[in-house]
Design a protein around this motif. Structure first.
Motif, PDB file in Angstrom:
ATOM      1  N   ARG A   1       0.624  -1.177  -0.068  1.00  0.00           N
ATOM      2  CA  ARG A   1      -0.105  -0.139  -0.137  1.00  0.00           C
ATOM      3  C   ARG A   1       1.003   1.325   0.237  1.00  0.00           C
ATOM      4  N   GLU A   2       2.135   1.331   0.389  1.00  0.00           N
ATOM      5  CA  GLU A   2       3.102   2.282   0.721  1.00  0.00           C
ATOM      6  C   GLU A   2       3.039   3.003  -0.396  1.00  0.00           C
ATOM      7  N   GLU A   3       3.678   1.808  -0.866  1.00  0.00           N
ATOM      8  CA  GLU A   3       4.291   2.180  -2.535  1.00  0.00           C
ATOM      9  C   GLU A   3       3.096   2.214  -4.148  1.00  0.00           C
ATOM     10  N   LEU A   4       2.104   2.812  -3.377  1.00  0.00           N
ATOM     11  CA  LEU A   4       1.392   2.425  -4.864  1.00  0.00           C
ATOM     12  C   LEU A   4       1.126   3.986  -5.456  1.00  0.00           C
ATOM     13  N   ARG A   5       1.035   4.478  -4.525  1.00  0.00           N
ATOM     14  CA  ARG A   5       1.494   6.011  -5.633  1.00  0.00           C
ATOM     15  C   ARG A   5       2.487   6.160  -6.074  1.00  0.00           C
ATOM     16  N   GLY A   6       3.982   5.118  -6.155  1.00  0.00           N
ATOM     17  CA  GLY A   6       4.831   6.026  -6.904  1.00  0.00           C
ATOM     18  C   GLY A   6       4.838   5.011  -7.982  1.00  0.00           C
ATOM     19  N   ALA A   7       4.174   3.360  -7.435  1.00  0.00           N
ATOM     20  CA  ALA A   7       4.475   2.642  -8.344  1.00  0.00           C
ATOM     21  C   ALA A   7       3.159   3.856 -10.108  1.00  0.00           C
ATOM     22  N   ALA A   8       2.177   3.801  -9.208  1.00  0.00           N
ATOM     23  CA  ALA A   8       0.727   4.604 -10.030  1.00  0.00           C
ATOM     24  C   ALA A   8       1.572   5.658 -11.332  1.00  0.00           C
ATOM     25  N   LEU A   9       2.270   6.083 -10.040  1.00  0.00           N
ATOM     26  CA  LEU A   9       3.362   7.923 -11.102  1.00  0.00           C
ATOM     27  C   LEU A   9       4.543   6.802 -12.037  1.00  0.00           C
ATOM     28  N   GLU A  10       5.170   5.319 -11.225  1.00  0.00           N
ATOM     29  CA  GLU A  10       6.661   5.667 -12.352  1.00  0.00           C
ATOM     30  C   GLU A  10       5.252   4.708 -13.789  1.00  0.00           C
ATOM     31  N   LEU A  11       4.464   4.242 -13.782  1.00  0.00           N
ATOM     32  CA  LEU A  11       3.794   3.970 -14.902  1.00  0.00           C
ATOM     33  C   LEU A  11       3.375   4.678 -15.676  1.00  0.00           C
ATOM     34  N   ALA A  12       2.473   6.415 -14.729  1.00  0.00           N
ATOM     35  CA  ALA A  12       2.329   7.213 -16.139  1.00  0.00           C
ATOM     36  C   ALA A  12       3.080   8.351 -16.197  1.00  0.00           C
ATOM     37  N   ARG A  13       4.435   8.073 -15.580  1.00  0.00           N
ATOM     38  CA  ARG A  13       5.634   8.636 -16.188  1.00  0.00           C
ATOM     39  C   ARG A  13       6.353   8.309 -17.490  1.00  0.00           C
ATOM     40  N   GLU A  14       5.882   7.230 -17.316  1.00  0.00           N
ATOM     41  CA  GLU A  14       6.904   5.746 -18.795  1.00  0.00           C
ATOM     42  C   GLU A  14       5.698   6.499 -20.055  1.00  0.00           C
ATOM     43  N   ILE A  15       4.318   6.201 -19.482  1.00  0.00           N
ATOM     44  CA  ILE A  15       3.477   6.809 -20.420  1.00  0.00           C
ATOM     45  C   ILE A  15       3.409   8.269 -21.206  1.00  0.00           C
ATOM     46  N   ALA A  16       3.831   9.176 -19.833  1.00  0.00           N
ATOM     47  CA  ALA A  16       4.077  11.193 -20.199  1.00  0.00           C
ATOM     48  C   ALA A  16       5.419  11.265 -21.753  1.00  0.00           C
ATOM     49  N   ALA A  17       6.054   9.964 -20.825  1.00  0.00           N
ATOM     50  CA  ALA A  17       7.313   9.889 -22.094  1.00  0.00           C
ATOM     51  C   ALA A  17       7.613   9.916 -23.624  1.00  0.00           C
ATOM     52  N   LYS A  18       5.874  10.067 -23.650  1.00  0.00           N
ATOM     53  CA  LYS A  18       5.492   9.675 -25.708  1.00  0.00           C
ATOM     54  C   LYS A  18       4.983  10.976 -26.068  1.00  0.00           C
ATOM     55  N   ASP A  19       4.725  11.084 -27.316  1.00  0.00           N
ATOM     56  CA  ASP A  19       4.609  12.254 -27.746  1.00  0.00           C
ATOM     57  C   ASP A  19       3.049  12.619 -27.290  1.00  0.00           C
ATOM     58  N   GLY A  20       2.807  13.812 -27.114  1.00  0.00           N
ATOM     59  CA  GLY A  20       1.430  13.891 -26.704  1.00  0.00           C
ATOM     60  C   GLY A  20       0.144  13.696 -27.686  1.00  0.00           C
ATOM     61  N   GLY A  21       0.719  14.369 -28.957  1.00  0.00           N
ATOM     62  CA  GLY A  21       0.320  13.916 -29.767  1.00  0.00           C
ATOM     63  C   GLY A  21      -0.423  12.583 -30.313  1.00  0.00           C
ATOM     64  N   LEU A  22       0.605  12.137 -30.543  1.00  0.00           N
ATOM     65  CA  LEU A  22       0.979  10.357 -30.692  1.00  0.00           C
ATOM     66  C   LEU A  22      -0.594   9.850 -29.685  1.00  0.00           C
ATOM     67  N   LEU A  23      -0.276   9.677 -28.301  1.00  0.00           N
ATOM     68  CA  LEU A  23      -0.702   9.980 -27.727  1.00  0.00           C
ATOM     69  C   LEU A  23      -2.163   9.546 -26.991  1.00  0.00           C
ATOM     70  N   ARG A  24      -2.752  10.988 -27.858  1.00  0.00           N
ATOM     71  CA  ARG A  24      -4.490  11.219 -27.666  1.00  0.00           C
ATOM     72  C   ARG A  24      -4.890  10.364 -29.048  1.00  0.00           C
ATOM     73  N   LEU A  25      -4.316  10.077 -30.521  1.00  0.00           N
ATOM     74  CA  LEU A  25      -4.540   9.479 -31.328  1.00  0.00           C
ATOM     75  C   LEU A  25      -4.538   7.518 -31.259  1.00  0.00           C
ATOM     76  N   ALA A  26      -3.340   7.648 -30.189  1.00  0.00           N
ATOM     77  CA  ALA A  26      -3.580   6.257 -29.419  1.00  0.00           C
ATOM     78  C   ALA A  26      -4.783   5.692 -28.873  1.00  0.00           C
ATOM     79  N   LYS A  27      -4.893   6.552 -27.648  1.00  0.00           N
ATOM     80  CA  LYS A  27      -6.125   6.244 -27.177  1.00  0.00           C
ATOM     81  C   LYS A  27      -7.389   6.570 -28.448  1.00  0.00           C
ATOM     82  N   ALA A  28      -7.616   7.389 -29.329  1.00  0.00           N
ATOM     83  CA  ALA A  28      -9.036   7.404 -29.937  1.00  0.00           C
ATOM     84  C   ALA A  28      -8.994   5.916 -30.604  1.00  0.00           C
ATOM     85  N   ALA A  29      -7.314   5.484 -31.097  1.00  0.00           N
ATOM     86  CA  ALA A  29      -7.667   4.571 -31.590  1.00  0.00           C
ATOM     87  C   ALA A  29      -7.777   3.260 -30.786  1.00  0.00           C
ATOM     88  N   ILE A  30      -8.131   2.752 -29.811  1.00  0.00           N
ATOM     89  CA  ILE A  30      -7.972   1.642 -29.068  1.00  0.00           C
ATOM     90  C   ILE A  30      -8.993   2.137 -29.303  1.00  0.00           C
TER      91      ILE A  30
END
Length: 248
Positions: free
Chosen positions: A178-207
């Motif tokens: 439990r005490e590691e939850l926030r850090g783990a969620a931010l770690e995954l979010a950080r990896e996702i957020a490292a991608k190009d923002g415009g392409l991420l939005r297209l990817a979300k719409a496509a999926i």
């Protein structure tokens, strides 16, 4: 108390729900959550949203006591508010990571079932106690977390599944203390957020576009039976046995 948005890192927006004692959301809480997630997704600087909660657990569903006190107006409000919050997560323009600790019940399943990824604490439990609460709904979203026959068994019995069980089915990305939850969620979010923002939005719409189930229409279909249970008196009969118990 309410819904709060923060930006701990560039490209990441954290939407936090806090409705003590158990995050059973009143009608206005569902709408506030929907507004917050949509606003975060529309922000051109945001590339990933983390959805999380304060308190004992992630979400205990709708506020049953509000429905008992206000009747059909609250039921209709909860139905509409839940639909909007679930849709906001699904339709968010960028990926949504749900960070789940403790109980995730009822409407909580609608939120995480529509998220793009789930990180959970070791004590997290997932389930739909709807039949014990005089309601129906969110089978649409539970079916996105577990196989069909397990979904049915969990739904009919009101039993829960653990984070480890969902991880084994592939619907939970990672299980942490439990005490590691926030850090783990931010770690995954950080990896996702490292991608190009415009392409991420297209990817979300496509999926979303290739999803085999229209989650908004499917959930709306379920809601019709929730209302039928209410007007027929079945819901009141079941809710009359609902006491002051809260999730462990």
């Amino acid at each position: 108390m309410g819904v709060f948005t923060s930006s701990p890192e560039n490209g990441i927006s954290v939407v936090t729900v806090d409705f003590p004692p158990v995050n059973a959301l009143p009608v206005h809480g569902w709408y506030a959550l929907a507004d917050a997630v949509r606003a975060a997704g529309r922000n051109p600087d945001v590339r990933c949203v983390v959805l999380t909660a304060e308190g004992r657990g992630f979400n205990a569903g709708v506020d049953i006591k509000e429905i008992q006190a206000r009747g059909q107006s609250a039921l209709l409000g909860a139905n509409s508010g839940c639909a909007e919050a679930f849709a906001a997560v699904y339709e968010c323009e960028v990926p949504v990571v749900a960070a789940v600790r403790g109980f995730c019940l009822g409407g909580g399943i609608g939120l995480v079932g529509n998220a793009d990824a789930i990180v959970a604490s070791e004590d997290a439990t997932f389930g739909l106690p709807e039949l014990d609460r005089g309601a129906l709904g969110a089978a649409t979203h539970l079916a996105r977390l577990v196989p069909q026959h397990l979904m049915r068994a969990l739904y009919y019995t009101s039993r829960t599944a653990s984070a480890a069980e969902l991880h084994a089915h592939g619907s939970v990305w990672r299980v942490v203390p439990r005490e590691e939850l926030r850090g783990a969620a931010l770690e995954l979010a950080r990896e996702i957020a490292a991608k190009d923002g415009g392409l991420l939005r297209l990817a979300k719409a496509a999926i979303n576009g290739i999803d085999p189930v229209d989650v908004r229409r499917s959930y709306r279909f379920e809601q019709g039976f929730t209302f039928e249970a209410a007007v027929s008196g079945v819901a009141d009969r079941v809710r009359s046995t609902f006491g002051k118990d809260v999730p462990e």
